[in-house]
Design a protein around this motif. Structure first.
Motif, mmCIF file in Angstrom:
data_model
loop_
_atom_site.group_PDB
_atom_site.id
_atom_site.type_symbol
_atom_site.label_atom_id
_atom_site.label_comp_id
_atom_site.label_asym_id
_atom_site.label_seq_id
_atom_site.Cartn_x
_atom_site.Cartn_y
_atom_site.Cartn_z
ATOM 1 N N GLN A 45 13.613 13.913 30.726
ATOM 2 C CA GLN A 45 12.294 13.682 31.315
ATOM 3 C C GLN A 45 11.596 15.024 31.574
ATOM 4 O OE1 GLN A 45 12.070 11.890 35.283
ATOM 5 N NE2 GLN A 45 10.258 10.734 34.637
ATOM 6 N N GLU A 59 14.601 17.286 32.459
ATOM 7 C CA GLU A 59 15.814 16.903 33.187
ATOM 8 C C GLU A 59 16.662 15.982 32.319
ATOM 9 O OE1 GLU A 59 15.418 15.058 37.070
ATOM 10 O OE2 GLU A 59 17.609 15.010 37.317
ATOM 11 N N ILE A 62 21.805 10.893 32.156
ATOM 12 C CA ILE A 62 22.774 10.161 31.344
ATOM 13 C C ILE A 62 22.394 8.687 31.217
ATOM 14 C CG2 ILE A 62 24.354 9.590 33.242
ATOM 15 C CD1 ILE A 62 26.685 10.170 31.288
ATOM 16 N N ARG A 63 22.697 8.103 30.070
ATOM 17 C CA ARG A 63 22.535 6.671 29.810
ATOM 18 C C ARG A 63 23.804 6.177 29.130
ATOM 19 N NH1 ARG A 63 19.185 7.580 32.813
ATOM 20 N NH2 ARG A 63 16.948 7.214 32.769
ATOM 21 N N ASN A 118 22.241 17.506 36.043
ATOM 22 C CA ASN A 118 22.696 17.101 37.379
ATOM 23 C C ASN A 118 24.197 17.368 37.516
ATOM 24 O OD1 ASN A 118 20.342 15.601 38.765
ATOM 25 N ND2 ASN A 118 20.353 14.779 36.674
ATOM 26 N N ASP A 180 18.346 19.171 44.457
ATOM 27 C CA ASP A 180 17.829 17.844 44.104
ATOM 28 C C ASP A 180 17.665 16.969 45.354
ATOM 29 O OD1 ASP A 180 16.989 15.838 42.434
ATOM 30 O OD2 ASP A 180 18.904 15.598 41.393
ATOM 31 N N ASP A 181 16.772 16.001 45.283
ATOM 32 C CA ASP A 181 16.581 15.013 46.360
ATOM 33 C C ASP A 181 16.335 15.700 47.695
ATOM 34 O OD1 ASP A 181 17.152 13.212 44.353
ATOM 35 O OD2 ASP A 181 19.235 12.966 44.941
ATOM 36 N N ARG A 204 11.807 11.564 45.809
ATOM 37 C CA ARG A 204 10.668 10.716 45.467
ATOM 38 C C ARG A 204 10.264 9.757 46.583
ATOM 39 N NH1 ARG A 204 14.143 7.961 41.527
ATOM 40 N NH2 ARG A 204 14.549 5.906 42.359
ATOM 41 N N GLU A 240 3.922 8.861 40.184
ATOM 42 C CA GLU A 240 3.553 7.694 39.373
ATOM 43 C C GLU A 240 2.050 7.514 39.207
ATOM 44 O OE1 GLU A 240 5.610 4.370 41.120
ATOM 45 O OE2 GLU A 240 7.556 5.028 40.349
ATOM 46 N N PHE A 259 6.914 8.991 36.084
ATOM 47 C CA PHE A 259 6.413 8.066 35.062
ATOM 48 C C PHE A 259 4.943 8.291 34.749
ATOM 49 C CE2 PHE A 259 9.786 4.847 36.754
ATOM 50 C CZ PHE A 259 10.783 5.555 36.109
HETATM 51 P P1 C2E Z 1 17.879 12.156 40.075
HETATM 52 O O1 C2E Z 1 18.620 13.365 39.607
HETATM 53 O O2 C2E Z 1 17.104 12.275 41.335
HETATM 54 O O3 C2E Z 1 16.968 11.733 38.844
HETATM 55 C C1 C2E Z 1 15.680 11.198 38.957
HETATM 56 C C2 C2E Z 1 15.698 9.699 38.773
HETATM 57 O O4 C2E Z 1 14.375 9.196 39.029
HETATM 58 C C3 C2E Z 1 16.026 9.233 37.363
HETATM 59 O O5 C2E Z 1 16.723 8.003 37.462
HETATM 60 C C4 C2E Z 1 14.659 9.014 36.748
HETATM 61 O O6 C2E Z 1 14.650 8.119 35.648
HETATM 62 C C5 C2E Z 1 13.927 8.427 37.921
HETATM 63 N N1 C2E Z 1 12.482 8.582 37.841
HETATM 64 C C6 C2E Z 1 11.779 9.517 37.167
HETATM 65 N N2 C2E Z 1 10.450 9.374 37.341
HETATM 66 C C7 C2E Z 1 10.286 8.312 38.158
HETATM 67 C C8 C2E Z 1 9.123 7.644 38.697
HETATM 68 O O7 C2E Z 1 7.972 8.033 38.486
HETATM 69 N N3 C2E Z 1 9.359 6.571 39.493
HETATM 70 C C9 C2E Z 1 10.613 6.126 39.775
HETATM 71 N N4 C2E Z 1 10.740 5.056 40.553
HETATM 72 N N5 C2E Z 1 11.728 6.721 39.278
HETATM 73 C C10 C2E Z 1 11.575 7.808 38.473
HETATM 74 P P2 C2E Z 1 18.056 7.701 36.639
HETATM 75 O O8 C2E Z 1 17.955 8.294 35.265
HETATM 76 O O9 C2E Z 1 18.338 6.249 36.779
HETATM 77 O O10 C2E Z 1 19.140 8.535 37.424
HETATM 78 C C11 C2E Z 1 19.474 8.224 38.746
HETATM 79 C C12 C2E Z 1 20.391 9.242 39.351
HETATM 80 O O11 C2E Z 1 21.662 9.256 38.695
HETATM 81 C C13 C2E Z 1 19.867 10.670 39.241
HETATM 82 O O12 C2E Z 1 18.919 10.920 40.245
HETATM 83 C C14 C2E Z 1 21.140 11.457 39.427
HETATM 84 O O13 C2E Z 1 21.467 11.570 40.786
HETATM 85 C C15 C2E Z 1 22.169 10.558 38.756
HETATM 86 N N6 C2E Z 1 22.438 11.070 37.394
HETATM 87 C C16 C2E Z 1 21.745 10.857 36.260
HETATM 88 N N7 C2E Z 1 22.305 11.523 35.218
HETATM 89 C C17 C2E Z 1 23.372 12.185 35.729
HETATM 90 C C18 C2E Z 1 24.373 13.057 35.169
HETATM 91 O O14 C2E Z 1 24.377 13.403 33.993
HETATM 92 N N8 C2E Z 1 25.334 13.536 36.029
HETATM 93 C C19 C2E Z 1 25.352 13.218 37.364
HETATM 94 N N9 C2E Z 1 26.330 13.724 38.121
HETATM 95 N N10 C2E Z 1 24.429 12.398 37.913
HETATM 96 C C20 C2E Z 1 23.456 11.896 37.108
#
Ligand code: C2E
Ligand code: MG
Ligand code: MG
Ligand code: MG
Length: 281
Positions: A45, A59, A62-63, A118, A180-181, A204, A240, A259
């Motif tokens: 993203q 950023e 993972i999927r 991350n 982060d966060d 967020r 958003e 988004f």
């Molecule tokens: P994060 O690092 O805070 O990543 C941002 C999350 O917000 C992502 O969700 C992204 O898709 C989502 N997001 C982006 N823009 C928007 C928006 O405008 N609105 C909303 N509602 N959401 C948005 P995702 O991809 O589902 O990932 C969730 C969390 O999972 C990540 O939060 C991170 O903590 C973790 N994660 C994802 N990939 C990895 C990875 O490779 N390794 C580790 N350890 N954690 C991961």
């Protein structure tokens, strides 16, 4: 009577716990298979410059392309992978893939794009972590200036001296570090001053109601002002709407992600991205 009732109670609980455990055992085995059979993939993203609208970094998220369940989001398996320790193998896999992809993404661009990965607290707290990063950078032939690591507040604020030493060593490699966060943990501001990090990513939840909630707006403004005094960049995640974008630009936020600009994209679409995104202009 009592005996029967007791047995029923026991059976009820037993069923619940067994189902729960069974689910964990299944998921744990499936995560292992996913690693072995290449079912994971990484989406990216964009983070855009709030003023110019140019894409500055990506950023890595993972999927899991599950053979039966389709695309599984990280929230559905990262927590268990953290409990089982599988996150360490997953983390190394993501880092290696992101480094490989960073080379491909940057081969076609004039301005370099950093890829942010991350890092789970469990990975970061291991003694091996720095070595893993160095090794993967070397193996994949990736310039450290193409990598950024995202860590959450908790792991950095744990007070462990080795956390600061590790961060310093990572930064000396030329790798950037973001928190982060930001705002969801309990950061001590004086501790933040000692941390060798480059960016704060505002959670967020603050961005979501920035235009309607005075408290969120005040927190966002306070973090931006403080971060700039400390020489740190601020990223807003989860942008958003146009109104949120305008508000954040007015408050001096440096980078925007959400988004409004782009969802996370597969590599083939990232390779087609223009220098600037339409919504950011
Ligand atoms: P994060 O690092 O805070 O990543 C941002 C999350 O917000 C992502 O969700 C992204 O898709 C989502 N997001 C982006 N823009 C928007 C928006 O405008 N609105 C909303 N509602 N959401 C948005 P995702 O991809 O589902 O990932 C969730 C969390 O999972 C990540 O939060 C991170 O903590 C973790 N994660 C994802 N990939 C990895 C990875 O490779 N390794 C580790 N350890 N954690 C991961
Ligand atoms: Mg992140
Ligand atoms: Mg985040
Ligand atoms: Mg977040």
């Amino acid at each position: 009577e009592a005996k029967r009732q007791g047995r029923n109670t026991w059976q009820w609980y037993s069923g619940g716990i067994n189902t729960h455990i069974h689910h964990h055992i299944t998921l744990r085995r499936e995560i292992q298979e996913a690693l072995e059979n290449d079912q994971f993939t990484v989406y990216y993203q964009p983070l855009v410059d709030a003023r110019s609208g140019e894409i500055r970094s990506l950023e890595a998220l993972i999927r899991w392309q599950h053979p039966q369940r389709g695309m599984v989001p990280p929230g559905d398996f990262i927590p268990l992978a953290e409990q089982t320790g599988q996150i360490i193998g997953i983390g190394r896999w993501v880092l290696r893939r992101a480094c490989q992809d960073a080379a491909r993404i940057n081969a076609r661009r004039s301005a370099p794009l950093r890829v942010a990965v991350n890092v789970s607290p469990l990975s970061f707290q291991r003694g091996q972590f720095l070595l893993d990063v160095k090794q993967i950078l070397q193996e994949t032939g990736t310039a450290p200036c193409l990598l950024k690591l995202e860590l959450t507040e908790g792991v950095l604020m744990s007070g462990a001296d080795h956390a600061i030493e590790n961060l310093r060593a990572i930064r000396e490699l030329g790798v950037k570090v973001a928190i982060d966060d930001f705002g969801t943990g309990f950061s001590s501001l004086s501790y933040l001053r000692q941390l060798p990090v480059n960016q704060l990513k505002l959670d967020r939840s603050f961005i979501h109601d920035i235009t309607s909630n005075k408290d969120s707006a005040a927190i966002v403004q306070g973090v931006i002002t403080m971060a700039h005094h400390l020489g740190l960049q601020v990223v807003a995640e989860g942008v958003e709407t146009r109104a949120q974008q305008d508000d954040l630009i007015m408050r001096g936020c440096d980078l925007l992600q959400g988004f409004r600009f782009s969802p996370p994209l597969p590599l083939n679409e990232v390779l087609q991205l223009p220098a600037r995104l339409p919504a950011a202009q």
